[in-house]
Enzyme design. Structure first.
Site, PDB file in Angstrom:
ATOM      1  N   ASN A   1       0.827  -1.211   0.000  1.00 44.87           N
ATOM      2  CA  ASN A   1       0.000   0.000   0.000  1.00 44.87           C
ATOM      3  C   ASN A   1       0.857   1.254   0.000  1.00 44.87           C
ATOM      4  O   ASN A   1       1.908   1.309   0.644  1.00 44.87           O
ATOM      5  CB  ASN A   1      -0.918   0.008   1.223  1.00 44.87           C
ATOM      6  CG  ASN A   1      -1.857  -1.178   1.228  1.00 44.87           C
ATOM      7  OD1 ASN A   1      -2.054  -1.814   0.183  1.00 44.87           O
ATOM      8  ND2 ASN A   1      -2.421  -1.502   2.370  1.00 44.87           N
TER       9      ASN A   1
ATOM     10  N   ASP B   1      -0.507   4.115   1.079  1.00 51.47           N
ATOM     11  CA  ASP B   1      -1.033   4.985   2.139  1.00 51.47           C
ATOM     12  C   ASP B   1      -0.112   4.920   3.361  1.00 51.47           C
ATOM     13  O   ASP B   1       0.841   4.138   3.403  1.00 51.47           O
ATOM     14  CB  ASP B   1      -2.485   4.593   2.492  1.00 51.47           C
ATOM     15  CG  ASP B   1      -2.603   3.199   3.116  1.00 51.47           C
ATOM     16  OD1 ASP B   1      -1.911   2.930   4.123  1.00 51.47           O
ATOM     17  OD2 ASP B   1      -3.384   2.368   2.608  1.00 51.47           O
TER      18      ASP B   1
ATOM     19  N   HIS C   1       5.762  -0.809  -2.821  1.00 46.44           N
ATOM     20  CA  HIS C   1       5.232  -0.105  -3.995  1.00 46.44           C
ATOM     21  C   HIS C   1       5.265   1.412  -3.809  1.00 46.44           C
ATOM     22  O   HIS C   1       4.568   2.143  -4.497  1.00 46.44           O
ATOM     23  CB  HIS C   1       3.795  -0.572  -4.295  1.00 46.44           C
ATOM     24  CG  HIS C   1       3.737  -1.986  -4.797  1.00 46.44           C
ATOM     25  ND1 HIS C   1       2.580  -2.728  -4.856  1.00 46.44           N
ATOM     26  CD2 HIS C   1       4.719  -2.801  -5.279  1.00 46.44           C
ATOM     27  CE1 HIS C   1       2.847  -3.939  -5.342  1.00 46.44           C
ATOM     28  NE2 HIS C   1       4.136  -4.012  -5.598  1.00 46.44           N
TER      29      HIS C   1
HETATM   30  P1  OAD Z   1      -6.380  -6.056  -4.575  1.00 46.64           P
HETATM   31  O1  OAD Z   1      -7.450  -5.042  -4.794  1.00 46.64           O
HETATM   32  O2  OAD Z   1      -5.902  -6.836  -5.748  1.00 46.64           O
HETATM   33  O3  OAD Z   1      -6.857  -7.119  -3.489  1.00 46.64           O
HETATM   34  C1  OAD Z   1      -7.423  -6.741  -2.267  1.00 46.64           C
HETATM   35  C2  OAD Z   1      -7.814  -7.991  -1.510  1.00 46.64           C
HETATM   36  O4  OAD Z   1      -8.340  -7.565  -0.259  1.00 46.64           O
HETATM   37  C3  OAD Z   1      -8.896  -8.844  -2.192  1.00 46.64           C
HETATM   38  O5  OAD Z   1      -8.509 -10.208  -2.166  1.00 46.64           O
HETATM   39  C4  OAD Z   1     -10.133  -8.617  -1.331  1.00 46.64           C
HETATM   40  O6  OAD Z   1     -10.944  -9.763  -1.231  1.00 46.64           O
HETATM   41  C5  OAD Z   1      -9.512  -8.296   0.018  1.00 46.64           C
HETATM   42  N1  OAD Z   1     -10.363  -7.445   0.872  1.00 46.64           N
HETATM   43  C6  OAD Z   1     -11.219  -6.480   0.491  1.00 46.64           C
HETATM   44  N2  OAD Z   1     -11.788  -5.913   1.566  1.00 46.64           N
HETATM   45  C7  OAD Z   1     -11.275  -6.541   2.663  1.00 46.64           C
HETATM   46  C8  OAD Z   1     -11.477  -6.428   4.065  1.00 46.64           C
HETATM   47  N3  OAD Z   1     -12.305  -5.548   4.596  1.00 46.64           N
HETATM   48  N4  OAD Z   1     -10.786  -7.253   4.885  1.00 46.64           N
HETATM   49  C9  OAD Z   1      -9.916  -8.173   4.355  1.00 46.64           C
HETATM   50  N5  OAD Z   1      -9.689  -8.324   3.063  1.00 46.64           N
HETATM   51  C10 OAD Z   1     -10.354  -7.520   2.210  1.00 46.64           C
HETATM   52  O7  OAD Z   1      -5.172  -5.296  -3.847  1.00 46.64           O
HETATM   53  P2  OAD Z   1      -3.647  -5.754  -3.658  1.00 46.64           P
HETATM   54  O8  OAD Z   1      -3.553  -7.231  -3.533  1.00 46.64           O
HETATM   55  O9  OAD Z   1      -3.084  -4.919  -2.587  1.00 46.64           O
HETATM   56  O10 OAD Z   1       0.313  -2.243  -7.249  1.00 46.64           O
HETATM   57  O11 OAD Z   1      -3.049  -5.304  -5.053  1.00 46.64           O
HETATM   58  C11 OAD Z   1      -1.687  -5.499  -5.269  1.00 46.64           C
HETATM   59  C12 OAD Z   1      -1.126  -4.423  -6.161  1.00 46.64           C
HETATM   60  O12 OAD Z   1      -1.912  -4.330  -7.360  1.00 46.64           O
HETATM   61  C13 OAD Z   1      -1.204  -3.021  -5.606  1.00 46.64           C
HETATM   62  O13 OAD Z   1      -0.204  -2.707  -4.671  1.00 46.64           O
HETATM   63  C14 OAD Z   1      -1.057  -2.189  -6.843  1.00 46.64           C
HETATM   64  C15 OAD Z   1      -1.924  -2.956  -7.809  1.00 46.64           C
HETATM   65  O14 OAD Z   1      -1.490  -2.969  -9.116  1.00 46.64           O
HETATM   66  C16 OAD Z   1       0.898  -1.126  -7.716  1.00 46.64           C
HETATM   67  O15 OAD Z   1       0.320  -0.059  -7.767  1.00 46.64           O
HETATM   68  C17 OAD Z   1       2.311  -1.318  -8.129  1.00 46.64           C
END
Ligand code: OAD
Length: 234
Positions: A91, A93, A108
């Site tokens: 993240n 943030d 990132h």
């Molecule tokens: P994603 O949006 O791909 O995944 C978020 C995950 O959090 C999903 O599996 C949801 O099911 C889960 N989720 C949502 N709400 C939740 C909650 N309240 N409690 C627990 N889990 C929850 O985000 P990331 O995996 O962080 O990269 O994405 C990875 C990277 O993709 C980011 O850092 C970004 C993006 O491209 C860059 O910007 C380089």
């Protein structure tokens, strides 16, 4: 506790209940642009104003959100665990820091930092960036870019991450969909050195079968519960 060296990886899901959109949960559009159209070096070269505006808006958004119980529980684990807790986040943030985490590796990048493209020096920023902003490092206009990792760029801190994973006996993945490498591959590296692997996520992630233990639910519930279990020594 039976674990000494804990490595935690967090993703957008840990900040979702604070009000920050996840990447793959929303429709993935910003002002009708696909994320891939603004979060790339090519987009910045083509239209720096547009890209700066996207990150300016996201930086502003940080002022209206606060850490949730998941961030707070992770910071508590870092404070109270007698061994090491190496926290890696995807993240951009600052909610882990604001929850009290003293060590956070932002693989990132971070919204609140900018990088001088001439010298590579990274500086803190609070205000908006624009192509006219004078660089506080080299004084040229327009050379500061958000210190975030764009599509196609190398994540930050991979050497330190590899060292931490090599020593891990517990790897916990929180709120990440497991779509984006190299972060999605950390679980395999942790398993190779014999670490126990745990997924805390709303739903099974892309690589859920690679984890030995799963707790599915809202991060604000499953993370504090799991941290309490760990600190109680079970
Ligand atoms: P994603 O949006 O791909 O995944 C978020 C995950 O959090 C999903 O599996 C949801 O099911 C889960 N989720 C949502 N709400 C939740 C909650 N309240 N409690 C627990 N889990 C929850 O985000 P990331 O995996 O962080 O990269 O994405 C990875 C990277 O993709 C980011 O850092 C970004 C993006 O491209 C860059 O910007 C380089």
């Amino acid at each position: 506790m039976r674990y000494q060296n804990i490595v935690i990886l967090t993703g957008a899901g840990v900040s979702a209940e604070s009000g920050l959109n996840t990447f793959r949960g929303a429709d993935g559009l910003w002002e009708n642009h696909r994320l891939e159209e603004v979060a790339t070096p090519e987009a910045f070269a083509r239209d720096p104003q547009l890209v700066q505006r996207f990150y300016n808006q996201r930086r502003h958004q940080l002022n209206s959100v606060v850490p949730n119980a998941a961030h707070i529980a992770i910071a508590q684990l870092q404070r109270e665990h007698s061994g090491a807790v190496f926290l890696i986040t995807q993240n951009v943030d600052d909610l882990h820091e604001r929850a009290g985490s003293e060590f956070v590796l932002h693989m990132h990048g971070e919204l609140k930092r900018a990088r001088c493209q001439s010298t590579g020096k990274v500086v803190p920023i609070e205000d908006d960036l624009s192509p006219d902003t004078a660089c506080t490092v080299c004084a040229a206009s327009g050379c500061l870019r958000p210190n975030v990792v764009w599509f196609g760029e190398m994540p930050i801190g991979m050497d330190a991450i590899e060292v931490a994973l090599n020593q891990a006996d517990l790897f916990i993945s929180i709120g990440t969909s497991g779509n984006v490498y190299p972060a999605a591959g950390f679980v395999q590296l942790a398993r190779q050195v014999g670490a126990h692997t745990v997924e805390l996520n709303l739903e099974p992630s892309q690589g859920a079968n690679l984890f030995q233990e799963h707790h599915h639910g809202m991060a604000s519930e499953v993370v504090p519960a799991y941290v309490a279990e760990l600190l109680a020594g079970s």
